[in-house]
Design a protein around this motif. Structure first.
Motif, PDB file in Angstrom:
ATOM      1  N   VAL A 175       0.838  -1.204   0.000  1.00  0.00           N
ATOM      2  CA  VAL A 175       0.000   0.000   0.000  1.00  0.00           C
ATOM      3  C   VAL A 175       0.872   1.252   0.000  1.00  0.00           C
ATOM      4  CG1 VAL A 175      -1.790   1.283   1.228  1.00  0.00           C
ATOM      5  CG2 VAL A 175      -1.848  -1.225   1.185  1.00  0.00           C
TER       6      VAL A 175
ATOM      7  N   ARG B  41      -6.743  10.990  -3.183  1.00  0.00           N
ATOM      8  CA  ARG B  41      -7.245  10.003  -4.161  1.00  0.00           C
ATOM      9  C   ARG B  41      -8.535   9.342  -3.690  1.00  0.00           C
ATOM     10  NH1 ARG B  41      -6.033   4.360  -5.240  1.00  0.00           N
ATOM     11  NH2 ARG B  41      -5.841   3.906  -7.479  1.00  0.00           N
ATOM     12  N   GLY B  42      -8.754   9.354  -2.379  1.00  0.00           N
ATOM     13  CA  GLY B  42      -9.928   8.698  -1.823  1.00  0.00           C
ATOM     14  C   GLY B  42      -9.670   7.264  -1.407  1.00  0.00           C
ATOM     15  N   GLU B  43      -8.667   6.648  -1.970  1.00  0.00           N
ATOM     16  CA  GLU B  43      -8.249   5.284  -1.631  1.00  0.00           C
ATOM     17  C   GLU B  43      -6.728   5.262  -1.716  1.00  0.00           C
ATOM     18  OE1 GLU B  43     -10.506   2.575  -1.451  1.00  0.00           O
ATOM     19  OE2 GLU B  43     -12.318   3.613  -2.113  1.00  0.00           O
ATOM     20  N   ASP B  44      -6.061   4.650  -0.757  1.00  0.00           N
ATOM     21  CA  ASP B  44      -4.629   4.441  -0.922  1.00  0.00           C
ATOM     22  C   ASP B  44      -4.396   3.508  -2.104  1.00  0.00           C
ATOM     23  OD1 ASP B  44      -3.826   6.107   1.118  1.00  0.00           O
ATOM     24  OD2 ASP B  44      -3.792   4.520   2.634  1.00  0.00           O
TER      25      ASP B  44
ATOM     26  N   GLN C  81      -3.115   0.417  -3.953  1.00  0.00           N
ATOM     27  CA  GLN C  81      -2.675  -0.959  -3.723  1.00  0.00           C
ATOM     28  C   GLN C  81      -1.881  -1.445  -4.933  1.00  0.00           C
ATOM     29  OE1 GLN C  81      -5.506  -3.773  -2.042  1.00  0.00           O
ATOM     30  NE2 GLN C  81      -6.932  -2.090  -1.643  1.00  0.00           N
TER      31      GLN C  81
ATOM     32  N   SER D 117      -7.282  -5.365 -12.074  1.00  0.00           N
ATOM     33  CA  SER D 117      -6.633  -5.016 -10.817  1.00  0.00           C
ATOM     34  C   SER D 117      -5.198  -5.497 -10.860  1.00  0.00           C
ATOM     35  CB  SER D 117      -7.359  -5.683  -9.633  1.00  0.00           C
ATOM     36  OG  SER D 117      -7.096  -7.080  -9.629  1.00  0.00           O
TER      37      SER D 117
ATOM     38  N   LEU E 275      -8.495   3.050  -9.925  1.00  0.00           N
ATOM     39  CA  LEU E 275      -9.798   3.280  -9.300  1.00  0.00           C
ATOM     40  C   LEU E 275     -10.964   2.673 -10.073  1.00  0.00           C
ATOM     41  CD1 LEU E 275      -9.407   6.976  -8.080  1.00  0.00           C
ATOM     42  CD2 LEU E 275      -9.460   4.910  -6.668  1.00  0.00           C
TER      43      LEU E 275
ATOM     44  N   LEU F   7     -12.730  -2.545  -6.381  1.00  0.00           N
ATOM     45  CA  LEU F   7     -12.996  -1.397  -5.508  1.00  0.00           C
ATOM     46  C   LEU F   7     -14.460  -0.998  -5.499  1.00  0.00           C
ATOM     47  CD1 LEU F   7      -9.889   0.844  -6.337  1.00  0.00           C
ATOM     48  CD2 LEU F   7     -10.181  -0.799  -4.468  1.00  0.00           C
TER      49      LEU F   7
ATOM     50  N   ILE G 143     -16.253   1.228  -7.121  1.00  0.00           N
ATOM     51  CA  ILE G 143     -16.611   2.647  -7.138  1.00  0.00           C
ATOM     52  C   ILE G 143     -17.762   2.861  -8.117  1.00  0.00           C
ATOM     53  CG2 ILE G 143     -15.778   4.939  -7.796  1.00  0.00           C
ATOM     54  CD1 ILE G 143     -13.044   4.104  -6.738  1.00  0.00           C
TER      55      ILE G 143
ATOM     56  N   ASP H 146     -19.667   8.359  -8.993  1.00  0.00           N
ATOM     57  CA  ASP H 146     -18.656   8.887  -8.076  1.00  0.00           C
ATOM     58  C   ASP H 146     -18.023  10.130  -8.706  1.00  0.00           C
ATOM     59  OD1 ASP H 146     -15.703   9.077  -7.049  1.00  0.00           O
ATOM     60  OD2 ASP H 146     -16.673   7.707  -5.638  1.00  0.00           O
TER      61      ASP H 146
END
Length: 305
Positions: free
Chosen positions: A17, A23-26, A28, A52, A76, A81, A83, A87
């Protein structure tokens, strides 16, 4: 970076991570590398829509077994995820994808420290990017491709001098009238200029890749080669559709043209190509080219400029 015909043990660590404020999410990331050896060149790989860090094992495993450290971020748009389409980040994901690749390169120290046995083994002077489909568009930005605005003016230059070469798999072509109505409405970033994509790159296109995003046929995917400056090679695969024989993975719905032989050709040629750019004087690329040209039933054709 010596090559060997014997099986090579590959170690993959995931998720690693990287902090990603705003970004809203770290971020990965998956990191794959040979278990031994030093001064490893780096490939940062951008996945196609919805995938992914777990996808594209046929490429990542081969590259790692061939002596590369392979870094696969999860963008993203990944289905993992979840999303939603509404969004507020969705219209900007194409740009955030580029940031993800930059963040992975910036974070090589963190990645090295997080993967057992990898510390001190990466060669930061030899970095390449690669990607498939949307991921190829993402990777191309670090090689100098630009996005044209509605008036045809090139947008921000996102090229990165640390990136020495690229492998662009099923990279989409020009925008404007070449886009389907759906693509023009929903994907305004699909309006590239390749005029400044100056870094060396191997572009791979399937001659049966007919995209619903374009009004044109498979030749749309050769635009990045035709319209970019020199130091490019184009591999056109005979009979290949968008998955190019199965590079995202075998026995999956997206692979409509499964061909282990075609994937093996991409593995060999992409590896040889990157070695030739990152290690001037390496003869593997010319040998791989000659083998393709001399094949009695070649799986594709190569051209260079």
């Amino acid at each position: 970076m010596p090559m060997s015909n014997s099986p090579t043990t590959v170690v993959t660590a995931r998720p690693v991570v990287l902090p990603a404020p705003g970004r809203g999410e770290d971020l990965q990331v998956s990191v794959s590398a040979p278990a031994t050896g030093g001064e490893l060149p780096v490939i940062v790989f951008s996945h196609g829509f919805g995938w992914s860090m777990d996808g594209y094992a046929p490429l990542a495993d081969h590259w790692a077994a061939s002596g590369f450290a392979v870094v696969r971020p999860t963008h993203l748009d990944s289905r993992t995820l979840g999303i939603p389409a509404d969004d507020p980040r969705t219209p900007h994901i194409w740009r955030l994808r580029v940031d993800d690749l930059e963040r992975a390169i910036d974070g090589l120290d963190v990645l090295e420290a997080a993967v057992p046995g990898l510390a001190g083994r990466l060669d930061r002077t030899r970095i390449a990017v690669a990607g498939h489909s949307w991921g190829a568009q993402t990777a191309s930005m670090l090689l100098g491709a630009r996005v044209l605005d509605s008036g045809g003016v090139p947008g921000e230059d996102m090229s990165d001098p640390r990136v020495k070469a690229g492998v662009l798999l099923a990279l989409t072509g020009t925008g404007g009238a070449d886009l389907s109505a759906f693509a023009a409405e929903h994907f305004p970033f699909m309006n590239p200029s390749f005029d400044d994509m100056a870094a060396p790159a191997l572009i791979v296109a399937g001659d049966q890749d007919r995209s619903p995003l374009s009004t044109r046929g498979p030749d749309w995917f050769t635009d990045p080669y035709v319209l970019s400056p020199k130091d490019k090679s184009l591999l056109t695969l005979f009979g290949a559709e968008h998955s190019l024989g199965g590079i995202p993975g075998y026995e999956i719905a997206e692979t409509t043209d499964e061909s282990p032989e075609r994937v093996a050709l991409i593995q060999r040629l992409s590896t040889a190509y990157l070695r030739s750019v990152l290690y001037p004087g390496d003869t593997g690329w010319q040998e791989a080219r000659s083998a393709l040209e001399d094949a009695s039933e070649p799986l594709g054709k190569l051209e260079s400029k």
